[in-house]
Design an enzyme around this catalytic site. Structure first.
Site, mmCIF file in Angstrom:
data_model
loop_
_atom_site.group_PDB
_atom_site.id
_atom_site.type_symbol
_atom_site.label_atom_id
_atom_site.label_comp_id
_atom_site.label_asym_id
_atom_site.label_seq_id
_atom_site.Cartn_x
_atom_site.Cartn_y
_atom_site.Cartn_z
ATOM 1 N N TRP A 135 0.802 -1.215 0.000
ATOM 2 C CA TRP A 135 0.000 0.000 0.000
ATOM 3 C C TRP A 135 0.843 1.277 0.000
ATOM 4 O O TRP A 135 0.337 2.345 -0.307
ATOM 5 C CB TRP A 135 -0.881 0.030 1.253
ATOM 6 C CG TRP A 135 -0.076 -0.173 2.499
ATOM 7 C CD1 TRP A 135 0.145 -1.356 3.141
ATOM 8 C CD2 TRP A 135 0.675 0.820 3.209
ATOM 9 N NE1 TRP A 135 0.979 -1.162 4.211
ATOM 10 C CE2 TRP A 135 1.332 0.161 4.273
ATOM 11 C CE3 TRP A 135 0.865 2.190 3.050
ATOM 12 C CZ2 TRP A 135 2.156 0.825 5.176
ATOM 13 C CZ3 TRP A 135 1.693 2.861 3.940
ATOM 14 C CH2 TRP A 135 2.322 2.186 4.989
ATOM 15 N N ASN A 136 2.129 1.202 0.394
ATOM 16 C CA ASN A 136 2.870 2.444 0.634
ATOM 17 C C ASN A 136 3.193 3.206 -0.652
ATOM 18 O O ASN A 136 3.319 4.426 -0.639
ATOM 19 C CB ASN A 136 4.128 2.186 1.454
ATOM 20 C CG ASN A 136 5.028 1.131 0.852
ATOM 21 O OD1 ASN A 136 4.573 0.237 0.143
ATOM 22 N ND2 ASN A 136 6.305 1.215 1.124
ATOM 23 N N GLY A 174 6.370 -6.806 -0.141
ATOM 24 C CA GLY A 174 5.698 -6.898 1.149
ATOM 25 C C GLY A 174 6.688 -7.127 2.269
ATOM 26 O O GLY A 174 7.900 -6.939 2.116
ATOM 27 N N SER A 175 6.180 -7.573 3.398
ATOM 28 C CA SER A 175 7.018 -7.802 4.571
ATOM 29 C C SER A 175 7.757 -9.138 4.453
ATOM 30 O O SER A 175 7.385 -10.013 3.660
ATOM 31 C CB SER A 175 6.160 -7.814 5.828
ATOM 32 O OG SER A 175 5.317 -8.960 5.846
ATOM 33 N N GLU A 218 10.548 -8.654 -3.159
ATOM 34 C CA GLU A 218 11.106 -7.388 -2.672
ATOM 35 C C GLU A 218 10.483 -7.156 -1.312
ATOM 36 O O GLU A 218 9.333 -6.738 -1.196
ATOM 37 C CB GLU A 218 10.797 -6.247 -3.655
ATOM 38 C CG GLU A 218 11.622 -4.991 -3.387
ATOM 39 C CD GLU A 218 10.930 -4.030 -2.447
ATOM 40 O OE1 GLU A 218 11.328 -4.008 -1.251
ATOM 41 O OE2 GLU A 218 10.008 -3.319 -2.870
ATOM 42 N N LEU A 219 11.274 -7.467 -0.267
ATOM 43 C CA LEU A 219 10.736 -7.508 1.090
ATOM 44 C C LEU A 219 11.275 -6.341 1.922
ATOM 45 O O LEU A 219 11.718 -5.340 1.387
ATOM 46 C CB LEU A 219 11.056 -8.866 1.717
ATOM 47 C CG LEU A 219 10.639 -10.077 0.860
ATOM 48 C CD1 LEU A 219 11.055 -11.378 1.513
ATOM 49 C CD2 LEU A 219 9.140 -10.054 0.568
ATOM 50 N N CYS A 274 10.321 1.112 2.075
ATOM 51 C CA CYS A 274 11.200 -0.042 2.318
ATOM 52 C C CYS A 274 12.677 0.322 2.241
ATOM 53 O O CYS A 274 13.508 -0.318 2.890
ATOM 54 C CB CYS A 274 10.872 -1.172 1.346
ATOM 55 S SG CYS A 274 10.985 -0.701 -0.390
ATOM 56 N N GLU A 302 12.957 -3.376 11.517
ATOM 57 C CA GLU A 302 12.572 -2.299 10.604
ATOM 58 C C GLU A 302 11.482 -1.453 11.243
ATOM 59 O O GLU A 302 10.393 -1.953 11.550
ATOM 60 C CB GLU A 302 12.074 -2.881 9.280
ATOM 61 C CG GLU A 302 11.653 -1.830 8.273
ATOM 62 C CD GLU A 302 11.097 -2.442 6.989
ATOM 63 O OE1 GLU A 302 11.132 -1.740 5.960
ATOM 64 O OE2 GLU A 302 10.631 -3.588 7.017
#
Length: 484
Positions: free
Chosen positions: A150-151, A227-228, A249-250, A283, A382
């Site tokens: 969402w970011n 995502g996470s 891509e975490l 991120c 994080e």
């Protein structure tokens, strides 16, 4: 807000078969800004069938024609930037200027990959004898699943969709439930640009069941997730059962190393601007600040001053420079990190509270901590929030070791005027991306991604398209009359 949208299946906007919807909630007010369809099993199966048929059509479209479609979509996204940016700021609360920047960066992705579609080059391998012909060609992997966060609700799905379409794949996209609007707008631009029916599908609803059903289908051959780390590990385990090709891509926890020769004030202002962008919910956000002891106090003072000048509020309001966090529990988690750091001996320079002027919304004051010890949670986890921990260092070997002490390896930053010192530091940090005297790493023409638990594979640049292609090796012995 989503009256003209819905599930996007076979180039039509439609409701869920069940008629069910789910609310999209503003982090500024806590109230719904609209409702989107809640896709059920039947909707997902219809979407997969359409995407499978569309793949056989789209892969046969010449690269130059695919490129023209993407280029036209890029132009349409730029033309509609104002409306899309307002939708993003309504959903996420981020300042409108940041949303506009994101839309332009998204259009860049489609423009870049419109050209990259023409540059999917193969190889010719010299044979060992006169009748041998050996070559390698690249073919689209198949139906791809895009799972995004969402970011950056336009840029993250845009990177995936643009690269996959350029490669000749069809795409099923599941945008973030918190901010689906930009993905709808991308789909509309592509349809208006002439993308054939079914080549792009958008599904909204409960993320878990939708993702699990899509990944379980043999139709899907590639999954790309932003995502996470926790979600990434779960998705990876689901993909393993079907041997899906995967790009991850975490999360990250980017170290910033500021050497003694850097300008402490100018550097603090640059990295603070990057840190507080999107409320720290980035991120690749600079999130651990290691500053040489010779300039640490000047750096801290400038960083604190920058943080205190930020204007908190609704990103749609004039003059606002930092919006809310996306969820109420994100504020609670952030305050917990601050409390833990102070318990470990850190000093709170500014912030660390909910702003008193708001009685609703997920707001947190820009927060700066100093003398933060390595054992504090915020140096290991994080933060994904507007909380900046600062620590000092004096030796290069020591700070490299501390920078590499976490399981993440996405982005990192180095500030120095000494080119040799910059090279040694950049080469020593374990990360997929390093910014030297620069904080803006993401750009359409460069690869984006990390190592260790920050994931694998790359998005963007010439490498980004390769994750949507499969190499095929052909060895051809010429049927020359009389030859053995």
């Amino acid at each position: 807000m989503y009256e003209n949208y819905g599930l996007f299946i076979e180039n039509r906007w439609r409701p869920a078969g069940s008629g069910e919807t789910r609310a999209v909630v503003s982090p500024v007010t806590g109230e719904p800004v609209g409702h989107v369809p809640n896709a059920a099993a039947g909707d997902i199966d219809t979407a997969l069938a359409g995407a499978e048929v569309a793949f056989s059509v789209w892969r046969a479209v010449p690269a130059w024609e695919r490129g023209r479609t993407l280029a036209k979509a890029s132009s349409l996204i730029r033309m509609r930037a104002d409306a899309i940016a307002r939708m993003i700021s309504t959903e996420t609360g981020k300042p409108l200027a940041e949303s506009m920047g994101e839309i332009n960066a998204t259009a860049d992705q489609f423009e870049w990959y419109g050209e990259e579609a023409k540059r999917i080059y193969g190889q010719i391998i010299p044979g060992r004898n006169a009748t041998d012909r050996m070559s390698v060609t690249y073919q689209p992997v198949g139906v791809c699943l895009s799972l995004s966060a969402w970011n950056f609700p336009a840029l993250l799905p845009g990177r995936k969709i643009a690269a996959a379409l350029a490669a000749g794949c069809s795409v099923v996209a599941r945008p973030a439930s918190e901010a689906p609007g930009a993905c709808f707008a991308i789909a509309q631009a592509l349809m208006d640009a002439g993308l054939p029916s079914g080549v792009l599908t958008i599904l909204t609803g409960d993320p878990g069941p939708i993702s699990e059903r899509l990944i379980a289908s043999p139709v899907v051959r590639k999954v790309s997730l932003t995502g996470s780390v926790r979600v990434g590990k779960h998705i990876l385990s689901l993909c393993a059962a079907g041997m899906k090709k995967v790009t991850m891509e975490l999360g990250g926890h980017a170290p910033v190393i500021v050497h003694a020769d850097a300008d402490p004030v100018a550097t603090a202002e640059r990295v603070a601007a990057a840190k507080f962008r999107n409320g720290g919910q980035v991120c690749i956000s600079p999130s651990r600040f290691y500053v040489h002891v010779k300039i640490k106090r000047e750096f801290e003072a400038a960083f604190k001053s920058f943080a205190e000048k930020l204007v908190i509020g609704d990103g749609l309001s004039e003059g606002v420079t930092m919006g809310p966090l996306i969820r109420p529990n994100a504020v609670e988690q952030s305050l917990g990190l601050v409390e833990d750091a102070v318990k470990h001996g850190a000093k709170l320079l500014t912030g660390g509270r909910r702003p008193s002027q708001f009685n609703k919304g997920n707001f947190l004051e820009p927060t700066v901590l100093t003398d933060v010890p390595d054992e504090a949670r915020i140096m290991q986890e994080e933060p994904f929030a507007p909380v900046a921990p600062i620590a000092g260092f004096s030796r290069l070997e020591d700070v490299i070791c501390r920078a590499n002490s976490v399981p993440f390896g996405l982005a990192s930053y180095v500030f120095t005027h000494d080119d040799a010192l910059a090279a040694l530091t950049a080469e020593g940090i374990d990360a997929g991306m390093v910014g030297v005297n620069e904080t803006m790493l993401a750009t359409a023409e460069a690869p984006f991604g990390g190592i260790k638990e920050s994931g694998f594979g790359r998005e963007g640049g010439s490498l980004g398209i390769m994750d949507y292609l499969e190499p095929k090796y052909i060895r051809h012995r010429l049927a020359v009359r009389g030859a053995v």
